[in-house]
Scaffold this motif. Structure first.
Motif, PDB file in Angstrom:
ATOM      1  N   THR A 143       0.830  -1.205   0.000  1.00  0.00           N
ATOM      2  CA  THR A 143       0.000   0.000   0.000  1.00  0.00           C
ATOM      3  C   THR A 143       0.863   1.253   0.000  1.00  0.00           C
ATOM      4  OG1 THR A 143      -1.857  -1.087   1.101  1.00  0.00           O
ATOM      5  CG2 THR A 143      -1.716   1.303   1.308  1.00  0.00           C
ATOM      6  N   ILE A 144       1.893   1.275   0.838  1.00  0.00           N
ATOM      7  CA  ILE A 144       2.789   2.442   0.885  1.00  0.00           C
ATOM      8  C   ILE A 144       3.497   2.619  -0.448  1.00  0.00           C
ATOM      9  CG2 ILE A 144       4.927   3.298   1.939  1.00  0.00           C
ATOM     10  CD1 ILE A 144       3.937   2.056   4.590  1.00  0.00           C
ATOM     11  N   ILE A 145       3.967   1.517  -1.020  1.00  0.00           N
ATOM     12  CA  ILE A 145       4.638   1.597  -2.324  1.00  0.00           C
ATOM     13  C   ILE A 145       3.693   2.147  -3.385  1.00  0.00           C
ATOM     14  CG2 ILE A 145       5.627   0.231  -4.200  1.00  0.00           C
ATOM     15  CD1 ILE A 145       6.780  -1.640  -2.032  1.00  0.00           C
ATOM     16  N   ARG A 146       2.482   1.612  -3.438  1.00  0.00           N
ATOM     17  CA  ARG A 146       1.513   2.072  -4.450  1.00  0.00           C
ATOM     18  C   ARG A 146       1.210   3.558  -4.288  1.00  0.00           C
ATOM     19  NH1 ARG A 146      -0.827  -3.280  -4.135  1.00  0.00           N
ATOM     20  NH2 ARG A 146      -0.817  -4.174  -6.244  1.00  0.00           N
ATOM     21  N   GLU A 147       1.009   3.988  -3.061  1.00  0.00           N
ATOM     22  CA  GLU A 147       0.674   5.396  -2.833  1.00  0.00           C
ATOM     23  C   GLU A 147       1.788   6.311  -3.324  1.00  0.00           C
ATOM     24  OE1 GLU A 147      -2.262   4.738   1.062  1.00  0.00           O
ATOM     25  OE2 GLU A 147      -0.276   5.655   1.311  1.00  0.00           O
ATOM     26  N   GLU A 148       3.032   5.928  -3.055  1.00  0.00           N
ATOM     27  CA  GLU A 148       4.147   6.772  -3.471  1.00  0.00           C
ATOM     28  C   GLU A 148       4.404   6.670  -4.973  1.00  0.00           C
ATOM     29  OE1 GLU A 148       5.504   9.098  -1.877  1.00  0.00           O
ATOM     30  OE2 GLU A 148       4.591   8.666   0.064  1.00  0.00           O
ATOM     31  N   TYR A 191      14.001   8.102  -7.522  1.00  0.00           N
ATOM     32  CA  TYR A 191      14.922   8.126  -6.376  1.00  0.00           C
ATOM     33  C   TYR A 191      14.252   8.819  -5.183  1.00  0.00           C
ATOM     34  CZ  TYR A 191      19.098   9.229  -3.606  1.00  0.00           C
ATOM     35  OH  TYR A 191      20.016   9.347  -2.595  1.00  0.00           O
ATOM     36  N   ASN A 192      13.648   9.968  -5.436  1.00  0.00           N
ATOM     37  CA  ASN A 192      12.985  10.714  -4.362  1.00  0.00           C
ATOM     38  C   ASN A 192      11.767   9.954  -3.832  1.00  0.00           C
ATOM     39  OD1 ASN A 192      14.847  12.819  -4.542  1.00  0.00           O
ATOM     40  ND2 ASN A 192      13.658  13.892  -6.100  1.00  0.00           N
ATOM     41  N   ALA A 193      11.032   9.292  -4.728  1.00  0.00           N
ATOM     42  CA  ALA A 193       9.876   8.501  -4.297  1.00  0.00           C
ATOM     43  C   ALA A 193      10.328   7.349  -3.411  1.00  0.00           C
ATOM     44  CB  ALA A 193       9.106   7.980  -5.510  1.00  0.00           C
ATOM     45  N   TYR A 194      11.443   6.728  -3.749  1.00  0.00           N
ATOM     46  CA  TYR A 194      11.968   5.633  -2.934  1.00  0.00           C
ATOM     47  C   TYR A 194      12.386   6.136  -1.555  1.00  0.00           C
ATOM     48  CZ  TYR A 194      12.015   1.872  -6.390  1.00  0.00           C
ATOM     49  OH  TYR A 194      11.646   0.874  -7.259  1.00  0.00           O
ATOM     50  N   GLN A 195      12.961   7.313  -1.505  1.00  0.00           N
ATOM     51  CA  GLN A 195      13.300   7.894  -0.197  1.00  0.00           C
ATOM     52  C   GLN A 195      12.043   8.010   0.667  1.00  0.00           C
ATOM     53  OE1 GLN A 195      16.217   8.732   1.083  1.00  0.00           O
ATOM     54  NE2 GLN A 195      17.651   9.379  -0.491  1.00  0.00           N
ATOM     55  N   ARG A 196      10.947   8.434   0.061  1.00  0.00           N
ATOM     56  CA  ARG A 196       9.692   8.571   0.812  1.00  0.00           C
ATOM     57  C   ARG A 196       9.141   7.206   1.213  1.00  0.00           C
ATOM     58  NH1 ARG A 196       8.966  12.409  -3.327  1.00  0.00           N
ATOM     59  NH2 ARG A 196       7.535  11.049  -4.465  1.00  0.00           N
ATOM     60  N   VAL A 197       9.235   6.225   0.321  1.00  0.00           N
ATOM     61  CA  VAL A 197       8.741   4.880   0.636  1.00  0.00           C
ATOM     62  C   VAL A 197       9.430   4.340   1.881  1.00  0.00           C
ATOM     63  CG1 VAL A 197       8.771   2.468  -0.108  1.00  0.00           C
ATOM     64  CG2 VAL A 197       7.998   4.233  -1.687  1.00  0.00           C
ATOM     65  N   PHE A 198      10.748   4.350   1.884  1.00  0.00           N
ATOM     66  CA  PHE A 198      11.469   3.727   2.990  1.00  0.00           C
ATOM     67  C   PHE A 198      11.369   4.540   4.274  1.00  0.00           C
ATOM     68  CE2 PHE A 198      13.599   1.894  -0.802  1.00  0.00           C
ATOM     69  CZ  PHE A 198      13.209   0.587  -0.579  1.00  0.00           C
ATOM     70  N   SER A 199      11.200   5.846   4.144  1.00  0.00           N
ATOM     71  CA  SER A 199      10.952   6.668   5.334  1.00  0.00           C
ATOM     72  C   SER A 199       9.595   6.310   5.945  1.00  0.00           C
ATOM     73  CB  SER A 199      11.002   8.154   4.972  1.00  0.00           C
ATOM     74  OG  SER A 199      12.301   8.530   4.571  1.00  0.00           O
ATOM     75  N   ARG A 200       8.585   6.151   5.103  1.00  0.00           N
ATOM     76  CA  ARG A 200       7.251   5.816   5.604  1.00  0.00           C
ATOM     77  C   ARG A 200       7.205   4.408   6.196  1.00  0.00           C
ATOM     78  NH1 ARG A 200       2.567   6.865   1.416  1.00  0.00           N
ATOM     79  NH2 ARG A 200       1.421   6.014   3.204  1.00  0.00           N
ATOM     80  N   LEU A 201       8.049   3.518   5.694  1.00  0.00           N
ATOM     81  CA  LEU A 201       8.094   2.164   6.250  1.00  0.00           C
ATOM     82  C   LEU A 201       8.671   2.150   7.665  1.00  0.00           C
ATOM     83  CD1 LEU A 201       9.322   0.155   3.126  1.00  0.00           C
ATOM     84  CD2 LEU A 201       7.015   0.174   4.089  1.00  0.00           C
ATOM     85  N   GLY A 202       9.282   3.251   8.077  1.00  0.00           N
ATOM     86  CA  GLY A 202       9.794   3.354   9.438  1.00  0.00           C
ATOM     87  C   GLY A 202      11.127   2.657   9.634  1.00  0.00           C
ATOM     88  N   LEU A 203      11.908   2.518   8.567  1.00  0.00           N
ATOM     89  CA  LEU A 203      13.172   1.790   8.634  1.00  0.00           C
ATOM     90  C   LEU A 203      14.354   2.746   8.577  1.00  0.00           C
ATOM     91  CD1 LEU A 203      12.268  -1.059   6.121  1.00  0.00           C
ATOM     92  CD2 LEU A 203      12.172  -1.155   8.617  1.00  0.00           C
TER      93      LEU A 203
END
Length: 582
Positions: free
Chosen positions: A55-60, A178-190
């Motif tokens: 879900t987080i990946i799709r949203e970003e 690249y920027n979207a991936y930064q947001r994905v992994f930040s939202r994952l809490g890792l």
């Protein structure tokens, strides 16, 4: 969700073949069940985490302008033959035949299929840029599947592909992802790092890996604490540790070193330092003649200071080795040097052997090396005087304390688990498959491509490797199977406990909190052990004793010893404020 109507299947012990913490804990917590080597059933508890990640990946991805589609798992061999990867990909590519004896593959990745899609659907510059992605099952026939979902054979991956009219546009698409991936992994809490990386078998010119920081990670990351520089150790530039070669002060001398094959043993015998010794690594590049007949392999000797390690990715970029290489066999080494491994050196080597020295090794003087004779080494060896100057290249792994390529400090090393990768591919696949579009003048131009992957199921294992203790998993709120668990003491026996548990559960559920009520009426110790193993971040305990004073107990999975008593009429608001929304 109520526990009685959910499927909870925890184990006290992990199977003996579970070799890393994430694999052990996922099995014990009832998240996965092994079906075959590297192939798992994802149980309801594990699937909840996977769906949250998706879900987080799709949203970003959608927010960044990417468009979702779904490509087939089974792909015709013709596309892989057209790209040249049918032969080059290796044994990890699962090749199958249908009833008509036609060749297919079970996709490990989808560059060929998406490029075929683009060449048939993208006709004009007016359709560009476009960015397409999928979340799909992949299969790679790993020789030794291990580490549970982190190196399985079947796995779920998000792979995306951008198509642009020119390099400038392609690099903009790269930056967007690249920027979207930064947001994905930040939202994952890792806790993660984006590091410069080698492009590997996919190819291309620009590449970054996203690494979840974990002591058990397979990858080694070099980073500078004083800047933003970070790179996979395979790519990190290693400067010479010797600024200028010193003048020779010793005469070259052959000395006996009976039974001393390792540099460490040789310098101990001679009373020298390891940094005064040179080690040899012998590689071989297979060759064929114009008719495809095998020729003797090209032998390449790599020279490193004895305390350094060969970087195989860097070696693979040498002209003699860029088409592929392997470590030379003992037979090839004896034929080339007249001696078995352990006593090899660059002095007096045959002219058909190519010799490369790492930057540091090239600046050494009065060094020790093998004599190409069993039980003998040579001391006092110097370039130019005792042997010809070698070809020079950066060929070693960096070590802590090396000068950072950014020029702002020294390097430190930490381990990570690769969970995402972005590539600028250029025209590697579009040229091979003739994927073109018509520009404003009506002339055909080759599409510029980018490739972007996230290991969805691998992320589950990586998150656990980063967050666990001796009790079980410690999830970030964003991807925990449930964010909150309500543990009533005597749910079936106490009307007051049951009523308060139901009230809190219903109000949290209505507020959008992902909550589970454990109505299984188990002993407290067993109940707590289950949820500590599963790793639900927020726990509310309700008992008759606390209700007499109008309180319930709250504990966070990260800090179970620090329990708090919260007023019953405040607990819902407290949980709502405590849960970190992704």
């Amino acid at each position: 969700m109520r526990a009685r109507s959910f499927f909870i299947s925890t184990l006290k012990e992990a199977p003996s073949d579970a070799d890393v913490a994430s694999q052990q804990l996922m099995i014990r917590a009832g998240m996965i069940k092994k079906l075959a080597a590297g192939v798992y059933t994802y149980m309801p508890m594990g699937l909840r985490t996977i769906r949250k990640i998706e879900t987080i990946i799709r949203e970003e991805m959608n927010g960044a302008g990417a468009i979702e589609l779904l490509l087939p798992m089974v792909q015709p061999a013709e596309l892989w033959q057209e790209s040249g990867r049918w032969e080059k990909y290796g044994d990890e590519l699962m090749r199958i035949k249908d009833r008509h004896d036609r060749d297919f593959v079970i996709q490990p990745t989808s560059e060929e299929v998406i490029t075929d899609f683009a060449r048939s659907e993208i006709k004009s510059w007016r359709q560009l840029p476009v960015n397409l992605y999928q979340i799909q099952t992949k299969f790679r026939d790993e020789r030794r599947p291990r580490f549970g979902v982190m190196r399985g054979r079947e796995f779920t991956m998000k792979d995306g592909y951008s198509f642009d009219r020119d390099q400038e546009g392609a690099l903009k698409s790269y930056d967007t992802m690249y920027n979207a991936y930064q947001r994905v992994f930040s939202r994952l809490g890792l806790t993660f790092r984006a590091v410069a990386a080698d492009t590997g078998s996919i190819g291309g010119d620009r590449s970054h890996e996203f690494q979840v920081i974990a002591d058990t990670g397979e990858d080694l990351i070099a980073y500078c604490p004083d800047s933003e520089f970070a790179a996979n150790i395979e790519l990190a530039e290693a400067f010479s540790l010797i600024e200028k070669r010193a003048e020779a002060t010793e005469a070259m001398q052959k000395v006996p070193t009976p039974g001393k094959e390792k540099c460490e043993d040789v310098v101990e015998l001679l009373g020298r330092e390891l940094t005064q010794s040179m080690k040899s690594v012998v590689l071989a590049a297979d060759r064929v003649d114009e008719k495809g007949n095998a020729l003797p392999a090209q032998i390449v000797m790599i020279l490193l200071r004895a305390d350094h390690e060969l970087n195989e990715v860097k070696a693979g970029k040498l002209p003699e080795l860029k088409e592929g290489f392997r470590f030379a066999t003992d037979k090839e080494i004896v034929e080339a040097f007249g001696c078995k491994p352990g006593y090899l050196g660059p002095v007096g080597v045959k002219e058909d052997v190519v010799i490369y020295a790492d930057l540091t090794a090239a600046n050494m003087s009065d060094f020790i090396c093998g004599a190409n004779e069993e039980d003998f080494h040579i001391t006092g060896v110097n370039w130019g005087r005792d042997l010809p100057e070698a070809k020079v290249a950066d060929l070693r792994n960096v070590v802590e304390g090396d000068r950072s390529p950014c020029g702002k400090g020294t390097l430190k090393l930490q381990r990570g688990i690769e969970v995402g990768h972005v590539f600028y591919l250029g025209t590697k696949y579009s040229e091979a498959l003739n994927a073109t579009f018509l520009d404003e003048t009506g002339k055909p131009q080759v599409l510029e491509m980018g490739c972007y992957g996230i290991g969805v199921t691998r992320l589950v294992g990586a998150a656990i490797e980063q967050g666990h203790d001796d009790k079980g998993i410690i999830w970030p709120d964003s991807i925990a199977p449930f964010t909150t668990v309500i543990c009533p003491m005597g749910y079936a026996k106490s009307e007051a406990v049951r009523a308060e548990a139901d009230r809190i559960y219903n109000e949290l559920k209505a507020a959008g909190v992902d909550v589970i009520l454990d109505d299984r009426d188990m002993r407290p110790g067993v109940m707590f052990a289950d949820w500590e193993l599963i790793g639900v971040p927020h726990r509310v305990v309700i008992g008759d004793r606390g209700l007499k004073t109008g309180e319930v107990e709250y504990a966070h999975r990260k800090d179970l010893a620090n329990k708090q008593m919260i007023k019953t009429d405040e607990i819902v608001e407290f949980i709502k404020n405590s849960v970190k929304v992704a």
